[in-house]
Design an enzyme around this catalytic site. Structure first.
Site, PDB file in Angstrom:
ATOM      1  N   GLY A 287       0.823  -1.199   0.000  1.00 57.24           N
ATOM      2  CA  GLY A 287       0.000   0.000   0.000  1.00 57.24           C
ATOM      3  C   GLY A 287       0.860   1.252   0.000  1.00 57.24           C
ATOM      4  N   CYS A 288       0.243   2.369  -0.299  1.00 61.21           N
ATOM      5  CA  CYS A 288       0.993   3.622  -0.414  1.00 61.21           C
ATOM      6  C   CYS A 288       1.506   4.097   0.945  1.00 61.21           C
ATOM      7  CB  CYS A 288       0.150   4.679  -1.114  1.00 61.21           C
ATOM      8  SG  CYS A 288      -1.506   4.912  -0.444  1.00 61.21           S
ATOM      9  N   TYR A 289       0.617   4.215   1.931  1.00 57.02           N
ATOM     10  CA  TYR A 289       1.090   4.607   3.262  1.00 57.02           C
ATOM     11  C   TYR A 289       2.114   3.600   3.795  1.00 57.02           C
ATOM     12  CZ  TYR A 289      -2.641   8.171   3.884  1.00 57.02           C
ATOM     13  OH  TYR A 289      -3.459   9.262   3.781  1.00 57.02           O
TER      14      TYR A 289
END
Lengths: 340, 340, 340, 340
Positions: free
Chosen positions: C148-150
């Site tokens: 995921g990005c975070y």
């Protein structure tokens, strides 16, 4: 106190009506309807109203609305025409912020809005709510058709030129730009920040629904045929309309500034700048239309800015309410633009 | 009527004071000074004031300012301290929106602001202008030190936790984010839209000037040593501060919402949300601080938002003025946030 | 040439995969599916691809996808798990950009994503596609779970601290901020420019779906229990994530810069800045994660920035593809950030 | 390999040249000068170049620049004219991205730029670097005058209409809108985010410096007198120009799309859209000019978009370099637009 109702209070126009009515000393918001949000406190949907408005959305209901002195319609096009006759019959006055009663010709309505007009018998009576040209009629109107946002900026921008015959009305150009709140509070991919942020584009280049409304205005004031090209654009900002208008002078020596200053002398919400160019932020949150004029050779260049949600919608509606109910025209509309 | 002067009215804090004073029913702006713009009408520099303010900038002049009941300093740090003693001597009350009188310890001033303090003898008398903690003292103050923008949001956010002893004061984190108007109206490449638009970053990560001010506040209210890590960030927007605050609960069962609602019951400009998260736009143009509290395990997470130019500067200054001159505390500060 | 398919190519992650694949010298995009857009040329939906990609969306079809060497899933959570087993069975390798295969524990999946896991038997085999920690396993993987990005920004930011034991892993704070493209190309009012522009807020304050993924990473690298508070925020910009991370040093004298430079020496897409703070624009459109470290007393402050659509999604997926197919790891990923 | 120098590499045009040259397979950046930043590594000023460019700014020095095959001037207007003669004399070819060599008439230069031309003897030789009209001459040029950003968009937009005689050339309107990077990387209050964000305005309404350049182009291609009204506007975004052009058709039945498609068939960097309107983001970071045509009655409406820093400046300069040095015209310019 004016007892006020709002039909359709969950969009941006409705939210702006709320902001202005909460601060208005002579109006009391009694009813606000929304089918989708019925039962919910308004301040849950709009937290900036927390502590300022203790009211919940209710189902649209004619009985309830009929207890009001004035009902604003902040609904999608085609809704007001179904409820207005009954309200008028019960003695309620109405300001419609949608397009239902703006065009005098029901055939034009059908052509641009894609449905037959549901209430053509009221079109003749409805007063076009642009105080700068219709002040007297608004005072006594039962039904006011509040102008569109582009038509407000473009009509006020062209008005002195067209009324005075200073320009050739057969080739007018209106290149207008709007912030994204003008498109409404709708779940559409095309309005996402990731789609419209950091970008600029024209739209509806072959013809926008506001064109017949603008033409109807200009023809009336010109007393002659008018040919207008109108192209709207979407600006990566939230509020504001800027219209840059082009026309060709009949007399190259025309005193443009004088023409505009004379026409708008005494108008509380039109400001003609003697120099400089208006930016939209100078009217952000304010009911003013700010105008400057310039020329390049025989071409006049008018720049007119408004806040699309205020002078282009809710503020102008309050201005009309003030006229209809004998208040000072600017009551509740004195807040300055928020800058920066 | 309170006769008011502003020293340094060309920055964003000054512009916001103008917006609020023009709309204030009990204040009359009599003098506004700017060395750079002396002689220019204020409404030339700020077109949104056209028609609302007929005043020109004048040279900073003690004689002229001494005719006022109250003078606001919206000047760079280090300016007010040179003029304030003379004004106080002439019976003028002063609210300084810069940092000159915020820190009680002149050595701290010198350390963070890089110059000796020019007026240390007034530091004890100066009242820190946060009404939520100093209301009584503000009423009678001759000299009010208006809080910084970050300190306002962070102090109000931590206050109930720190006062009540609900958390361990030796590891507090304040991760704060500000719009770019907080950096002032200065010709700097680092503040250009093409530099800060569409981007986000931390800055002053090793220590920001507002840290000692926040620590001074929190230590006072904690009555104990406090250890705070404070990191500010720059947000690609114009107005608004959001502070996300982290602390560790002593007692995991603590009723956080109740703690905050009790502390701020009756406060006209602090709104504790029972659910949801506050966004900065909900206070854009408004003097409110809006707060929500949440938790993850034993960590409390406070979110506090203000408009950095209103509750974080000019609005709080007006709130202080109201207190000092016996007006209703919220006079002239009732305008709702501009949303959207 | 790697023959590539994309399932679900109409979102922002899909669009970014298209941009990168069109420019990749060793990949050829053969199939792109979208139920909603089947039959439409891709360049009609995404005009920036006009002249660069002559392909239409097709219905999702296993037969067709099985002709590819590699299939990317850029679908909503829960879609890939229904199609992946069949593709693997036919010898196709898969990179899933959604969350389906990121969490090793199917109970955690069900808890955070609200549905039973449809394919738990593949969770053990799936390789978490963060090259900086799993490079060797990615090379031979059949199925890669793209992070995921975070989690990408936060894991890379904490990694040197956690692996080395330099900090106390039981109180970590991750205050992360994302542009709005991270929420996807979805018709939601909450993502309109008029809602999220010129505003800032926290969200999911009590727990975000990326939390278990980050915890799973950090626990693995710490070899110990980890306590993390994670709060995401929405920034009024389109691309970019900034994570400001807080931890407490065991040894106050720790050489932080050296620790980070050593850990990431030789990493093609992690850049440790010796001074200054990274801004998100410095990685806009680029696959880099840029990191800086600072301290206030015993608190370490890490700032990590990525482009959420590149290193946080499509770019990392291409990096994984390069590893899986024996290409140079940075092939097709050399484009510089677009600044300003 | 082309050995390249840049004079004045610290502005946005310079930064964009750096981005494109670093990625160009046939060019090697050998010298970059800046008086203000001499000695500083380029990647300190522009962190997105970290790891991609190991070069420092040097003092502007003719000897050093004379070692290059080609020198780009990305300097303020009036600088290149002082250094170019010496460089040409030493056999170095030059592309000037400023306005010094764009106007053929030195009196026009003096009128619009407020200083006598320092090098009028080279004006006849200088080739106007718009490949779509001057490709052959550019190939052999010693000195190329790279077009301005507005002139590029407006000239390409009007070209098919003007060349073909399809419209009346005596009343053309160009309403153009630019992102703020077009104003350069200059410390000016008027370009701060807090000034230009969330606002829109016209500027230079009575006459902008790019007007004579556009007129010079259109007159040449029309072979007749041309009357153009040109009004630029500032958009709250960083990159992009949109020009909406208005003209009156001679023959109402004109096939507009065919006219544009024929004129630009084979042009690698002009894309005529068969339907829809181009948005500036569809060319963000790309060297394309994307055009659509529409009509309202007899009025043609052309919409042309470019990235002002790419096709409007640095990208077009690289396109010219490729032509001058016998490379494929699109070499190093294949990166797709960054969308969203």
């Amino acid at each position: 106190m004016i007892r006020v109702g709002i039909v359709g209070g969950t969009g941006y126009t409705g939210a702006e009506l709320l902001r202005l009515l909460v601060q208005h000393p002579q109006a009391r918001l009694a009813v606000i309807t929304s089918r989708a949000e019925a039962g919910q406190p308004v301040a849950e949907l709009f937290p900036h109203l927390r502590g300022h408005l203790d009211l919940s959305f209710s189902e649209p209901d004619i009985e309830l609305l009929a207890t009001c002195d004035l009902v604003f319609f902040a609904t999608p096009n085609g809704t007001a025409m179904r409820m207005v006759p009954e309200l008028l019959a019960q003695g309620v006055r109405v300001i419609d912020l949608a397009a239902d009663f703006r065009l005098k010709d029901p055939a034009e309505w059908e052509r641009w809005y894609g449905m037959p007009h549901g209430c053509p018998e009221l079109l003749a009576e409805a007063v076009y709510g642009l105080p700068e040209v219709n002040r007297a009629a608004i005072r006594t109107a039962r039904l006011v058709a509040n102008p569109g946002c582009y038509p407000t900026a473009i009509t006020l921008g062209f008005l002195p030129l067209v009324e005075s015959g200073a320009i050739d009305p057969t080739w007018l150009i209106a290149d207008a730009k709007s912030g994204t709140s003008g498109a409404g509070r709708k779940a559409e991919i095309g309005l996402l920040m990731a789609e419209v942020g950091e970008s600029f584009k024209a739209y509806a280049v072959s013809g926008h629904r506001h064109l017949p409304e603008i033409l109807q205005n200009l023809r009336l004031f010109a007393g002659a045929e008018v040919d207008l090209t109108f192209v709207p654009h979407l600006v990566p900002m939230i509020r504001g309309i800027e219209a840059t208008l082009y026309a060709r002078l009949i007399n190259e020596g025309q005193d443009l500034l004088g023409l505009y200053q004379d026409r708008y002398a005494g108008e509380p919400f039109v400001d003609v700048m003697p120099r400089g160019t208006p930016d939209t932020r100078s009217v952000r949150g304010s009911n003013h239309c700010r105008i400057a004029v310039a020329r390049q050779g025989r071409t006049v260049i008018v720049q007119a800015v408004i806040d699309n949600l205020v002078k282009g919608a809710a503020g102008q509606a309050i201005q009309n309410m003030n006229l209809m109910f004998g208040c000072n025209e600017g009551l509740g509309l004195n807040t300055l633009a928020l800058l920066p």
